[in-house]
Design an enzyme around this catalytic site. Structure first.
Site, PDB file in Angstrom:
ATOM      1  N   GLU A  71      -0.929  -7.330   4.572  1.00  0.00           N
ATOM      2  CA  GLU A  71      -1.099  -5.913   4.271  1.00  0.00           C
ATOM      3  C   GLU A  71       0.263  -5.268   4.009  1.00  0.00           C
ATOM      4  O   GLU A  71       0.413  -4.479   3.054  1.00  0.00           O
ATOM      5  CB  GLU A  71      -1.790  -5.208   5.432  1.00  0.00           C
ATOM      6  CG  GLU A  71      -1.985  -3.717   5.201  1.00  0.00           C
ATOM      7  CD  GLU A  71      -2.416  -2.975   6.452  1.00  0.00           C
ATOM      8  OE1 GLU A  71      -3.329  -2.140   6.346  1.00  0.00           O
ATOM      9  OE2 GLU A  71      -1.833  -3.224   7.533  1.00  0.00           O
ATOM     10  N   TRP A  93      -9.518  -3.350   4.691  1.00  0.00           N
ATOM     11  CA  TRP A  93      -9.648  -2.099   3.956  1.00  0.00           C
ATOM     12  C   TRP A  93     -10.990  -1.971   3.245  1.00  0.00           C
ATOM     13  O   TRP A  93     -11.209  -1.005   2.500  1.00  0.00           O
ATOM     14  CB  TRP A  93      -8.515  -1.965   2.934  1.00  0.00           C
ATOM     15  CG  TRP A  93      -7.253  -1.406   3.517  1.00  0.00           C
ATOM     16  CD1 TRP A  93      -6.160  -2.099   3.954  1.00  0.00           C
ATOM     17  CD2 TRP A  93      -6.953  -0.022   3.732  1.00  0.00           C
ATOM     18  NE1 TRP A  93      -5.204  -1.241   4.425  1.00  0.00           N
ATOM     19  CE2 TRP A  93      -5.666   0.046   4.297  1.00  0.00           C
ATOM     20  CE3 TRP A  93      -7.647   1.158   3.499  1.00  0.00           C
ATOM     21  CZ2 TRP A  93      -5.051   1.252   4.632  1.00  0.00           C
ATOM     22  CZ3 TRP A  93      -7.040   2.357   3.832  1.00  0.00           C
ATOM     23  CH2 TRP A  93      -5.757   2.396   4.393  1.00  0.00           C
ATOM     24  N   TYR A 135      -0.526   4.882   1.057  1.00  0.00           N
ATOM     25  CA  TYR A 135       0.633   4.126   1.529  1.00  0.00           C
ATOM     26  C   TYR A 135       1.592   3.652   0.441  1.00  0.00           C
ATOM     27  O   TYR A 135       2.532   4.351   0.082  1.00  0.00           O
ATOM     28  CB  TYR A 135       0.154   2.949   2.387  1.00  0.00           C
ATOM     29  CG  TYR A 135      -0.487   3.392   3.682  1.00  0.00           C
ATOM     30  CD1 TYR A 135       0.273   3.904   4.718  1.00  0.00           C
ATOM     31  CD2 TYR A 135      -1.874   3.332   3.863  1.00  0.00           C
ATOM     32  CE1 TYR A 135      -0.311   4.337   5.913  1.00  0.00           C
ATOM     33  CE2 TYR A 135      -2.465   3.760   5.044  1.00  0.00           C
ATOM     34  CZ  TYR A 135      -1.673   4.265   6.069  1.00  0.00           C
ATOM     35  OH  TYR A 135      -2.248   4.700   7.236  1.00  0.00           O
ATOM     36  N   CYS A 196      -2.161   7.126   8.343  1.00  0.00           N
ATOM     37  CA  CYS A 196      -2.071   7.266   9.806  1.00  0.00           C
ATOM     38  C   CYS A 196      -0.638   6.970  10.243  1.00  0.00           C
ATOM     39  O   CYS A 196      -0.002   7.797  10.894  1.00  0.00           O
ATOM     40  CB  CYS A 196      -3.058   6.339  10.483  1.00  0.00           C
ATOM     41  SG  CYS A 196      -4.785   6.725  10.126  1.00  0.00           S
ATOM     42  N   ARG A 220       0.371   9.804  13.041  1.00  0.00           N
ATOM     43  CA  ARG A 220      -0.303  11.082  13.314  1.00  0.00           C
ATOM     44  C   ARG A 220      -1.645  10.861  13.999  1.00  0.00           C
ATOM     45  O   ARG A 220      -2.128  11.701  14.745  1.00  0.00           O
ATOM     46  CB  ARG A 220      -0.515  11.850  12.016  1.00  0.00           C
ATOM     47  CG  ARG A 220      -1.358  11.065  10.994  1.00  0.00           C
ATOM     48  CD  ARG A 220      -2.324  11.912  10.244  1.00  0.00           C
ATOM     49  NE  ARG A 220      -3.195  11.051   9.426  1.00  0.00           N
ATOM     50  CZ  ARG A 220      -4.493  11.023   9.542  1.00  0.00           C
ATOM     51  NH1 ARG A 220      -5.124  11.760  10.439  1.00  0.00           N
ATOM     52  NH2 ARG A 220      -5.218  10.229   8.772  1.00  0.00           N
ATOM     53  N   ASP A 223      -5.828   4.672  16.338  1.00  0.00           N
ATOM     54  CA  ASP A 223      -6.897   3.926  16.996  1.00  0.00           C
ATOM     55  C   ASP A 223      -6.213   2.836  17.827  1.00  0.00           C
ATOM     56  O   ASP A 223      -5.779   1.820  17.299  1.00  0.00           O
ATOM     57  CB  ASP A 223      -7.816   3.329  15.919  1.00  0.00           C
ATOM     58  CG  ASP A 223      -8.865   2.378  16.462  1.00  0.00           C
ATOM     59  OD1 ASP A 223      -8.858   2.090  17.671  1.00  0.00           O
ATOM     60  OD2 ASP A 223      -9.695   1.903  15.665  1.00  0.00           O
TER      61      ASP A 223
END
Length: 318
Positions: A71, A93, A135, A196, A220, A223
């Site tokens: 990733e 994803w 991203y 995130c 921000r 999980d």
């Protein structure tokens, strides 16, 4: 919930487990965007020494570090379609484009069939596999606009933040502006999921051969059960690649969380993982120095001495 004995109380993984326990026992229970519900705290910090090839790879459950590495390499290409990930067996994803496909078409296609169609059908992938400017697009091609002189603006050259940070670390190590930012406010509505792990800042400590590269990652939304283990691996790999490129030793990874949460339907995972004790010291090696930060391959990476306890599965909240 009783805690296991700490035969190695100095093991760095206890930071993660202590955070998980604190959230589960003391977090504010609330509903969230996904409708699943969470227990949440605001403002958390973990610190990991990356020296001596250390990597914060959890041992109390198996973390699929290969997917995290692939990733990160995908991010660095600037690609925003899941097809290249699926072609190398990474499915993390798939949930977001599949949900969009089902909602817009009414076809409740099975996830494995959807992923196979993305891989096999380039046109289908182009229509349904793109995540928007997430991203990597912001990292290596942040959009700019220029006036055409007649009151309108046209697209200008994209900004490669990653290349800029590598160059600034080489030429101005004392700068406080070594930042890679993913939170492009103007494009959030076009993203399948706003970033995130949104901000990476780098810091050089020491001089000469003893200079160390530190990384602070601000997240921000986190999980903790499913996302954070991946984020720690990805940030470590990015820091190690950059450190190698600029000639510094790996320093410290400082992770900071905003809304730091556990999903309510992850109770079995939390309880099982908190019953386990960390063990072992995995390491991460980069087997060659690539020509530049964008030329690393997955085959350049090797994790050693990783013998985790068993997998604990839980659903992703979309």
């Amino acid at each position: 919930m009783s805690a296991p004995a700490r035969s190695r109380p100095d093991h760095p993984e206890w930071q993660y487990l202590d955070l998980m326990r604190h959230i589960w026992e003391h977090g504010d229970q609330r509903m969230d965007r996904t409708g699943v519900g969470t227990r949440s705290v605001f403002g958390a910090q973990l610190r990991f020494d990356l020296g001596a090839d250390r990597i914060p790879l959890l041992t109390t459950k198996r973390v699929f570090w290969k997917a995290a590495a692939k990733e990160m390499l995908w991010f660095l290409t600037g690609n925003t379609n899941i097809r290249p990930l699926l072609q190398v067996g990474v499915t993390i994803w798939s949930d977001w484009p599949l949900a969009k496909y089902r909602q817009q078409t009414g076809d409740q296609m099975d996830q494995k069939d959807f992923e196979a169609r993305i891989v096999e059908d380039e046109a289908f992938a182009a229509k349904w596999g793109d995540l928007g400017p997430v991203y990597g697009k912001q990292w290596v091609d942040w959009p700019t606009y220029e006036s055409d002189g007649e009151g309108k603006f046209i697209a200008g050259p994209g900004i490669n933040q990653v290349a800029g940070v590598v160059e600034s670390l080489r030429t101005n190590p004392g700068s406080r502006r070594h930042i890679i930012e993913g939170w492009n406010v103007a494009e959030l509505d076009r993203m399948a999921l706003p970033p995130c792990h949104k901000t990476y800042q780098f810091h050089v400590a020491g001089e000469g051969d003893a200079a160390r590269l530190n990384c602070a990652l601000y997240q921000r939304s986190c999980d903790v059960a499913l996302g954070l283990p991946f984020n720690l691996v990805g940030a470590t790999i990015l820091t190690r690649m950059i450190a190698q490129q600029v000639g510094y030793q790996p320093g410290e990874l400082v992770w900071m969380g905003g809304d730091t949460h556990l999903y309510l339907n992850h109770a079995h995972l939390v309880e099982e993982q908190l019953s386990r004790e960390p063990d072992g010291e995995p390491t991460f090696a980069i087997l060659r120095k690539a020509e530049d930060i964008f030329s690393y391959r997955f085959e350049d990476f090797e994790v050693r001495d990783y013998a985790p306890q068993g997998v604990i599965r839980a659903p992703v909240a979309v």
